[in-house]
Design a protein around this motif. Structure first.
Motif, PDB file in Angstrom:
ATOM      1  N   LYS A   1      74.315  54.133 -17.078  1.00 37.92           N
ATOM      2  CA  LYS A   1      74.410  54.100 -15.746  1.00 37.92           C
ATOM      3  C   LYS A   1      74.210  55.577 -15.018  1.00 37.92           C
ATOM      4  O   LYS A   1      73.353  55.968 -14.448  1.00 37.92           O
ATOM      5  N   GLU A   2      75.086  55.686 -14.950  1.00 43.65           N
ATOM      6  CA  GLU A   2      75.619  57.220 -14.017  1.00 43.65           C
ATOM      7  C   GLU A   2      74.824  58.651 -15.105  1.00 43.65           C
ATOM      8  O   GLU A   2      74.323  59.412 -14.074  1.00 43.65           O
ATOM      9  N   LYS A   3      74.131  58.158 -15.862  1.00 42.54           N
ATOM     10  CA  LYS A   3      73.387  59.588 -16.060  1.00 42.54           C
ATOM     11  C   LYS A   3      71.734  58.757 -16.139  1.00 42.54           C
ATOM     12  O   LYS A   3      70.712  59.455 -16.187  1.00 42.54           O
ATOM     13  N   GLY A   4      71.352  57.756 -15.146  1.00 36.19           N
ATOM     14  CA  GLY A   4      70.073  57.042 -14.704  1.00 36.19           C
ATOM     15  C   GLY A   4      69.369  56.912 -16.207  1.00 36.19           C
ATOM     16  O   GLY A   4      68.144  57.156 -16.268  1.00 36.19           O
TER      17      GLY A   4
END
Length: 76
Positions: A2-5
């Protein structure tokens, strides 16, 4: 991810895999308990018939100890 998109489709797939894995744990735990009971009964029967030695029986005892420790750890 999620953090890395990461791609939303990939995220959804990974969430599904995680959910399925979590649903499998109780069934695996139950089957392991059943197997532990079976191996204890078999070992007991063999010991009653004076078949107490052998590499297979030593391995069975070792596995019983390991699984019982695992169960105690998961209950705590």
């Amino acid at each position: 991810m999620k953090e890395k998109g990461a791609d939303p489709y990939d995220l959804k797939q990974q969430e599904n895999v995680l959910a399925e894995s979590r649903m499998m744990i109780p069934d695996c735990h139950k089957r392991l308990e059943t197997s532990l009971t079976d191996i204890k009964e078999t070992l007991s029967q063999l010991e009653e018939s004076n078949q107490q030695d052998g590499p297979e029986l030593d391995e069975a005892r070792k596995i019983i100890d390991e699984v019982e420790i695992l169960f105690k750890t998961s209950e705590a």
